[in-house]
Design a protein around this motif. Structure first.
Motif, PDB file in Angstrom:
ATOM      1  N   GLU A 126     -27.359  38.677 -14.534  1.00  0.00           N
ATOM      2  CA  GLU A 126     -26.993  39.766 -13.618  1.00  0.00           C
ATOM      3  C   GLU A 126     -27.559  40.978 -14.359  1.00  0.00           C
ATOM      4  O   GLU A 126     -28.242  40.972 -15.577  1.00  0.00           O
ATOM      5  CB  GLU A 126     -25.217  39.920 -13.952  1.00  0.00           C
ATOM      6  CG  GLU A 126     -25.058  40.370 -15.440  1.00  0.00           C
ATOM      7  CD  GLU A 126     -23.425  40.519 -15.469  1.00  0.00           C
ATOM      8  OE1 GLU A 126     -23.050  41.752 -15.464  1.00  0.00           O
ATOM      9  OE2 GLU A 126     -22.689  39.562 -15.742  1.00  0.00           O
ATOM     10  N   ALA A 127     -27.661  42.117 -13.731  1.00  0.00           N
ATOM     11  CA  ALA A 127     -28.443  43.223 -13.875  1.00  0.00           C
ATOM     12  C   ALA A 127     -27.902  44.400 -13.038  1.00  0.00           C
ATOM     13  O   ALA A 127     -26.990  44.133 -12.402  1.00  0.00           O
ATOM     14  CB  ALA A 127     -30.050  43.071 -13.637  1.00  0.00           C
ATOM     15  N   ALA A 128     -28.291  45.536 -13.266  1.00  0.00           N
ATOM     16  CA  ALA A 128     -27.805  46.767 -12.592  1.00  0.00           C
ATOM     17  C   ALA A 128     -28.961  47.489 -11.985  1.00  0.00           C
ATOM     18  O   ALA A 128     -29.981  47.776 -12.658  1.00  0.00           O
ATOM     19  CB  ALA A 128     -26.979  47.595 -13.438  1.00  0.00           C
ATOM     20  N   PRO A 163     -24.388  47.306 -10.359  1.00  0.00           N
ATOM     21  CA  PRO A 163     -24.392  45.903 -10.955  1.00  0.00           C
ATOM     22  C   PRO A 163     -24.271  44.912  -9.918  1.00  0.00           C
ATOM     23  O   PRO A 163     -23.458  44.816  -9.073  1.00  0.00           O
ATOM     24  CB  PRO A 163     -23.324  45.908 -11.977  1.00  0.00           C
ATOM     25  CG  PRO A 163     -22.227  46.912 -11.613  1.00  0.00           C
ATOM     26  CD  PRO A 163     -22.894  47.762 -10.725  1.00  0.00           C
ATOM     27  N   ALA A 164     -25.050  43.586 -10.221  1.00  0.00           N
ATOM     28  CA  ALA A 164     -24.690  42.557  -9.401  1.00  0.00           C
ATOM     29  C   ALA A 164     -25.224  41.362 -10.022  1.00  0.00           C
ATOM     30  O   ALA A 164     -26.223  41.292 -11.081  1.00  0.00           O
ATOM     31  CB  ALA A 164     -25.527  42.699  -7.960  1.00  0.00           C
ATOM     32  N   PHE A 165     -25.168  40.045  -9.415  1.00  0.00           N
ATOM     33  CA  PHE A 165     -25.709  38.925  -9.872  1.00  0.00           C
ATOM     34  C   PHE A 165     -27.063  38.790  -9.492  1.00  0.00           C
ATOM     35  O   PHE A 165     -27.386  38.986  -8.224  1.00  0.00           O
ATOM     36  CB  PHE A 165     -24.703  37.705  -9.434  1.00  0.00           C
ATOM     37  CG  PHE A 165     -23.550  37.645 -10.141  1.00  0.00           C
ATOM     38  CD1 PHE A 165     -23.162  37.469 -11.537  1.00  0.00           C
ATOM     39  CD2 PHE A 165     -22.274  38.037  -9.524  1.00  0.00           C
ATOM     40  CE1 PHE A 165     -22.133  37.370 -12.221  1.00  0.00           C
ATOM     41  CE2 PHE A 165     -20.996  37.713 -10.208  1.00  0.00           C
ATOM     42  CZ  PHE A 165     -21.061  37.582 -11.424  1.00  0.00           C
ATOM     43  N   LEU A 217     -31.764  39.997  -6.458  1.00  0.00           N
ATOM     44  CA  LEU A 217     -30.283  40.550  -6.879  1.00  0.00           C
ATOM     45  C   LEU A 217     -29.570  40.891  -5.712  1.00  0.00           C
ATOM     46  O   LEU A 217     -29.823  41.605  -4.696  1.00  0.00           O
ATOM     47  CB  LEU A 217     -30.741  41.933  -7.737  1.00  0.00           C
ATOM     48  CG  LEU A 217     -29.744  42.530  -8.757  1.00  0.00           C
ATOM     49  CD1 LEU A 217     -29.477  41.416 -10.052  1.00  0.00           C
ATOM     50  CD2 LEU A 217     -29.973  43.847  -9.299  1.00  0.00           C
ATOM     51  N   GLY A 218     -28.288  40.753  -5.784  1.00  0.00           N
ATOM     52  CA  GLY A 218     -27.269  40.573  -4.821  1.00  0.00           C
ATOM     53  C   GLY A 218     -26.695  41.937  -4.646  1.00  0.00           C
ATOM     54  O   GLY A 218     -25.540  42.189  -4.475  1.00  0.00           O
ATOM     55  N   SER A 254     -29.235  42.788  -0.442  1.00  0.00           N
ATOM     56  CA  SER A 254     -30.006  42.240  -1.698  1.00  0.00           C
ATOM     57  C   SER A 254     -31.430  43.242  -1.743  1.00  0.00           C
ATOM     58  O   SER A 254     -31.596  43.775  -0.915  1.00  0.00           O
ATOM     59  CB  SER A 254     -30.258  40.920  -1.404  1.00  0.00           C
ATOM     60  OG  SER A 254     -31.265  40.771  -0.328  1.00  0.00           O
ATOM     61  N   CYS A 255     -31.967  42.668  -2.720  1.00  0.00           N
ATOM     62  CA  CYS A 255     -32.990  43.420  -3.367  1.00  0.00           C
ATOM     63  C   CYS A 255     -34.054  42.684  -4.218  1.00  0.00           C
ATOM     64  O   CYS A 255     -33.488  41.870  -4.853  1.00  0.00           O
ATOM     65  CB  CYS A 255     -32.890  44.966  -3.804  1.00  0.00           C
ATOM     66  SG  CYS A 255     -32.398  44.733  -5.644  1.00  0.00           S
TER      67      CYS A 255
END
Length: 269
Positions: free
Chosen positions: A253-255, A110-112, A127-128, A158-159
């Protein structure tokens, strides 16, 4: 660099001292005053430039400060991602989009959301979390509401994520009520369920889930629900419009799904 700034300070103080001595020695003599005014005008101009230089950071100093801030930001993003990962995993995983207990085991990162892609009309974002934590191109991306999309590019920290609205998106799905299968595509800014059989039993309000076919998206992840049924006039094929489960506009946020296990087989794209 420090010696130059120190020398300028000494010069400025010396100029001030000269001015003070001059003022004391001029007195009321007009010719002398006129000459002295011409000299002091140049001295004041020079001292003002020196003072301005002393207050303005150099290019090297600004570059050093920028690099320090970039390093601090990268460290903060990593700490935030690690903190999110430390959440109660069972609660997080089974709380994600009401997965059934026969859902596959997921390894999530997960990341912000760092930023939105302003030039992307389909809601793409950065995404971080990146390759340092195992993220690869084509990894699925999910949030608590449901499927978000997939990774299209990744660097060390990041992506980039393309959402389901992207014209390049294709997801094998099934109807959670009837088990009818089809392919979900992004089209005209919406989500369309295509390649439905003529004898399908899909109804409005049905929940649409990933089927797991293709190995990119884990099975039984909620995608959205059927909002409208229709027939393509060009070939009379049936289709369904899907309302997405994820709210892309408010996503913070997402994963990334690094891998998932189903029937003893681990898949990682």
């Amino acid at each position: 660099m420090k010696n130059r700034r120190k020398n300028r300070k000494v010069l400025l103080l010396t100029l001030i001292a000269v001015l003070l001595m001059g003022v004391l020695s001029v007195g009321d003599n007009p010719p002398v005053q006129s000459a002295w005014n011409a000299v002091t005008g140049g001295i004041f101009s020079l001292s003002a430039r020196i003072a301005a230089e002393l207050k303005t950071p150099s290019t090297d100093e600004l570059l050093d400060e920028n690099e320090r801030l970039r390093s601090e930001n990268a460290a903060l993003q990593k700490a935030l991602a690690e903190n999110l990962e430390l959440k109660d995993e069972n609660k997080t995983l089974w709380g994600y989009f009401g997965m059934k207990k026969d859902a596959p085991e997921l390894e999530l990162k997960p990341a912000f959301v760092l930023r939105r892609a302003s030039a992307d009309d389909f809601g793409g974002f950065t995404l971080g979390v990146g390759s340092d934590l195992g993220v690869k191109v084509n990894n699925a991306v999910i949030c608590e509401s449901g499927l978000v999309g997939r990774v299209t590019a990744a660097d060390s920290s990041s992506c980039r994520v393309a959402t389901l609205f992207s014209p390049d998106s294709r997801v094998a799905v099934i109807d959670g009520e009837t088990s009818d299968s089809g392919i979900l595509v992004g089209k005209d800014g919406g989500l369309v369920l295509t390649q439905l059989s003529e004898s399908n039993h899909i109804k409005t309000g049905d929940m649409i889930l990933t089927s797991g076919d293709g190995g990119v998206y884990p099975p039984r992840v909620i995608v959205g629900k059927v909002s409208e049924l229709g027939t393509d006039p060009s070939d009379a094929s049936a289709y369904a419009l899907i309302e997405p489960a994820a709210d892309y506009g408010s996503l913070t946020e997402a994963a990334v799904v690094i891998s998932f296990t189903e029937k003893g087989v681990t898949k990682a794209e």
